[in-house]
Design an enzyme around this catalytic site. Structure first.
Site, PDB file in Angstrom:
ATOM      1  N   ARG A 166     116.355  22.449  39.331  1.00  0.00           N
ATOM      2  CA  ARG A 166     115.347  21.615  39.999  1.00  0.00           C
ATOM      3  C   ARG A 166     115.656  21.571  41.492  1.00  0.00           C
ATOM      4  NH1 ARG A 166     115.387  15.736  41.140  1.00  0.00           N
ATOM      5  NH2 ARG A 166     113.242  15.051  41.363  1.00  0.00           N
ATOM      6  N   HIS A 188     110.275  15.616  48.185  1.00  0.00           N
ATOM      7  CA  HIS A 188     111.511  14.839  48.047  1.00  0.00           C
ATOM      8  C   HIS A 188     111.810  14.221  49.416  1.00  0.00           C
ATOM      9  CE1 HIS A 188     115.309  14.393  45.417  1.00  0.00           C
ATOM     10  NE2 HIS A 188     115.518  13.646  46.492  1.00  0.00           N
ATOM     11  N   GLU A 208     110.730  10.137  43.218  1.00  0.00           N
ATOM     12  CA  GLU A 208     111.044   8.743  43.529  1.00  0.00           C
ATOM     13  C   GLU A 208     110.157   8.132  44.611  1.00  0.00           C
ATOM     14  OE1 GLU A 208     115.208   8.254  44.342  1.00  0.00           O
ATOM     15  OE2 GLU A 208     115.777   8.844  42.328  1.00  0.00           O
ATOM     16  N   ASN A 228     114.951   9.481  37.023  1.00  0.00           N
ATOM     17  CA  ASN A 228     116.248   9.526  37.700  1.00  0.00           C
ATOM     18  C   ASN A 228     116.965   8.214  37.433  1.00  0.00           C
ATOM     19  OD1 ASN A 228     115.281  11.902  38.714  1.00  0.00           O
ATOM     20  ND2 ASN A 228     115.140  11.212  40.842  1.00  0.00           N
ATOM     21  N   TYR A 267     120.720   6.071  37.779  1.00  0.00           N
ATOM     22  CA  TYR A 267     122.094   5.949  38.265  1.00  0.00           C
ATOM     23  C   TYR A 267     122.788   4.695  37.764  1.00  0.00           C
ATOM     24  CZ  TYR A 267     121.087   9.969  41.107  1.00  0.00           C
ATOM     25  OH  TYR A 267     120.759  11.242  41.494  1.00  0.00           O
ATOM     26  N   GLU A 301     117.404  13.387  37.223  1.00  0.00           N
ATOM     27  CA  GLU A 301     118.644  13.179  37.982  1.00  0.00           C
ATOM     28  C   GLU A 301     119.527  12.190  37.242  1.00  0.00           C
ATOM     29  OE1 GLU A 301     118.362  11.956  42.118  1.00  0.00           O
ATOM     30  OE2 GLU A 301     116.695  13.337  42.462  1.00  0.00           O
TER      31      GLU A 301
HETATM   32  C1  GBH Z   1     118.327   9.693  44.264  1.00  0.00           C
HETATM   33  O1  GBH Z   1     117.956   8.457  44.747  1.00  0.00           O
HETATM   34  C2  GBH Z   1     117.696  10.751  45.123  1.00  0.00           C
HETATM   35  O2  GBH Z   1     116.592  11.342  44.484  1.00  0.00           O
HETATM   36  C3  GBH Z   1     118.662  11.803  45.586  1.00  0.00           C
HETATM   37  O3  GBH Z   1     118.089  12.531  46.629  1.00  0.00           O
HETATM   38  C4  GBH Z   1     119.949  11.144  45.993  1.00  0.00           C
HETATM   39  O4  GBH Z   1     120.837  12.030  46.615  1.00  0.00           O
HETATM   40  C5  GBH Z   1     120.562  10.568  44.756  1.00  0.00           C
HETATM   41  O5  GBH Z   1     119.684   9.720  44.092  1.00  0.00           O
HETATM   42  C6  GBH Z   1     121.857   9.788  45.017  1.00  0.00           C
HETATM   43  O6  GBH Z   1     121.615   8.709  45.854  1.00  0.00           O
HETATM   44  O7  GBH Z   1     121.909  -1.320  44.312  1.00  0.00           O
HETATM   45  O8  GBH Z   1     123.626  -0.657  42.841  1.00  0.00           O
HETATM   46  O9  GBH Z   1     121.512  -1.271  41.930  1.00  0.00           O
HETATM   47  C7  GBH Z   1     118.679   7.355  44.256  1.00  0.00           C
HETATM   48  C8  GBH Z   1     117.900   6.070  44.335  1.00  0.00           C
HETATM   49  C9  GBH Z   1     117.866   3.735  44.623  1.00  0.00           C
HETATM   50  C10 GBH Z   1     119.572   4.683  43.247  1.00  0.00           C
HETATM   51  C11 GBH Z   1     118.689   2.505  44.789  1.00  0.00           C
HETATM   52  C12 GBH Z   1     120.396   3.441  43.396  1.00  0.00           C
HETATM   53  C13 GBH Z   1     120.344   1.100  43.928  1.00  0.00           C
HETATM   54  C14 GBH Z   1     121.650   0.998  43.161  1.00  0.00           C
HETATM   55  N1  GBH Z   1     118.725   4.891  44.403  1.00  0.00           N
HETATM   56  N2  GBH Z   1     119.584   2.305  43.663  1.00  0.00           N
HETATM   57  S1  GBH Z   1     122.220  -0.677  43.043  1.00  0.00           S
END
Ligand code: GBH
Length: 462
Positions: free
Chosen positions: A83, A127, A172, A301, A303, A367
């Protein structure tokens, strides 16, 4: 499929797509080559104080000049899919008018190299790197940007449709709308909550118009998708006030996109919650029907989860209208180098929610991954045991969701390479391949070997 099935451990379904993910501005470099004009990230990264250490994507991981080497890395991993995103201002300088042949040639060469290695290309059109000229004309709060985006989508489908079958419109839009136009921590750095809501709507509209453009230009077999960073929102307690805080964040973080795209409507509670900022009169007849043009899968995505309680938080925040109602609670447990909590249950919660709410929509994890401070031993090997643990936990959660009926078709690890981590510059490393940004030398980390083994087995070891 000649792959080994795990004798023990967790097997994923046959045909499961195993990939890695990147984005144009984060890896390509070559910012001023072959006719590319600046994007909002070229501009924003030059504003003092916006990006750590004053880093920019001018060179990044120099991927523009290293296609063969980077595809070879993926061939060694054994991924089925890759991707990547297209830099709009590289293929259509200024964001309107004719295509730039050399810019398109770069993506043609990339895709041909991938296909030669047996790797399916998955192209994301946006992006976060809006051509600066379109921002100067009003950016995403301005309706015309959605129309320009659909034109660019048509241009890309014409140029690459013969060799790319899997397309994602936006990555996103939550980040692009609310970090870009409300909190201002991402490009273009505006702090205008009302404008950010207009931007969110124009992302939905632009997405839908782009889906129509892709469908019109591509053979029936093309797969068209949208990637959202859905928030796994949890109320801190079961109290009514905390559950209402979670409802607000679910509206502003999830349903602001899910409802237009899958139901063709705006959430009533979102409209009510934001009434002091906007009357939403920029939503025109037919916009929501356009946004709801059917797509083939939803990219997610993930995290970390988001824990909320009734309270307040300081603006300028990426949650327009919620500042006086919601407090964000740090989730307990271990953290990554981003200080994000490690919590794979949040991914399971999201996938099973989508199983219930969108039962006919195939899901793809577009992601998932983590930043950690990896370290090299004297032999030069790069060790990242925390990343391996993070990936193992999250793939276990994906497997559990599949067993429980979630239709998850693939998993793309963020990221193939260490890269330009937006406002954090090069200070945070998400790659499973280490990049020495002075020499551009690539060194697969332990996590790369681990992931290659997972792919070869078709699942997780014990
Ligand atoms: C993605 O965005 C992107 O698509 C990518 O480009 C980027 O490199 C990758 O993630 C890593 O950052 O405040 O602890 O709850 C991530 C979007 C939005 C994820 C805010 C974490 C808050 C975490 N982010 N979110 S927290």
């Amino acid at each position: 499929d000649a792959r080994l099935r795990p004798a023990t451990g967790l097997a994923f379904p046959p045909g499961f797509r195993w990939g890695t993910a990147t984005a144009a501005y984060q890896i390509e470099g070559a910012a001023a080559e072959d006719g590319r004009t600046p994007s909002i990230w070229d501009t924003f990264s030059r504003v003092p104080g916006k990006v750590r250490n004053g880093d920019t994507g001018d060179i990044a991981a120099d991927h523009y000049h290293r296609i063969a080497e980077d595809v070879a890395l993926m061939r060694d991993l054994g991924v089925t899919d890759y991707r990547f995103s297209v830099s709009w201002s590289r293929v259509q300088p200024g964001g309107r008018g004719p295509a730039a042949t050399k810019g398109l040639d770069f993506y043609r060469r990339l895709v041909d190299e991938l296909r030669g290695a047996g790797i399916r290309p998955v192209a994301t059109l946006y992006h976060w790197d809006l051509p600066q000229e379109l921002e100067d004309a009003g950016g995403w709060p301005h309706r015309d940007t959605a129309e320009r985006f659909a034109e660019y989508a048509a241009l890309m489908a014409d140029a690459l449709g013969d060799r790319v079958a899997t397309w994602t419109t936006l990555n996103e839009p939550w980040c692009a709308a609310f970090l870009g136009y409300a909190s201002g921590v991402h490009a273009p750095g505006r702090k205008d909550p009302a404008a950010s809501l207009r931007a969110a709507h124009h992302f939905n509209l632009g997405h839908g118009l782009a889906v129509r453009a892709l469908r019109a230009a591509l053979p029936g077999s093309a797969e068209v998708s949208l990637t959202l960073n859905l928030h796994a929102v949890r109320p801190l307690t079961g109290s009514e006030a905390d559950r209402d805080a979670a409802r607000r964040i679910d509206a502003l973080g999830n349903r602001v996109f899910l409802d237009p795209v899958f139901l063709g409507r705006l959430p009533d509670d979102l409209v009510a919650d934001t009434a002091a900022l906007t009357d939403w009169s920029f939503v025109k007849d037919g916009d929501l029907a356009a946004a709801a043009t059917p797509i083939d899968s939803l990219g997610i995505n993930y995290y970390s989860p988001t824990v909320v309680t009734a309270g307040t938080h300081e603006g300028p925040s990426p949650w327009p209208g919620a500042e006086g109602h919601v407090r964000f609670e740090p989730a307990p447990g271990p953290r990554t180098a981003m200080d994000w909590p490690v919590d794979a249950d949040g991914l399971y919660e999201l996938l099973t929610r989508l199983r219930d709410e969108l039962p006919h929509v195939p899901l793809v994890i577009t992601e998932n991954g983590a930043a950690y401070d990896d370290y090299a031993d004297p032999s030069g090997a790069v060790h990242d045991p925390e990343r391996v643990a993070y990936l193992h936990q999250h793939l276990t959660a994906v497997h559990r969701a599949i067993e429980d009926g979630a239709d998850v078709r693939g998993y793309f690890l963020w990221s193939l390479l260490d890269n330009f981590e937006w406002a954090y510059g090069y200070s945070k490393r998400f790659g499973i391949v280490h990049v020495d940004f002075a020499s551009q030398r690539r060194t697969p980390k332990d996590s790369a070997r681990w992931y290659a083994d997972v792919i070869a087995r078709g699942g997780l070891p014990d």
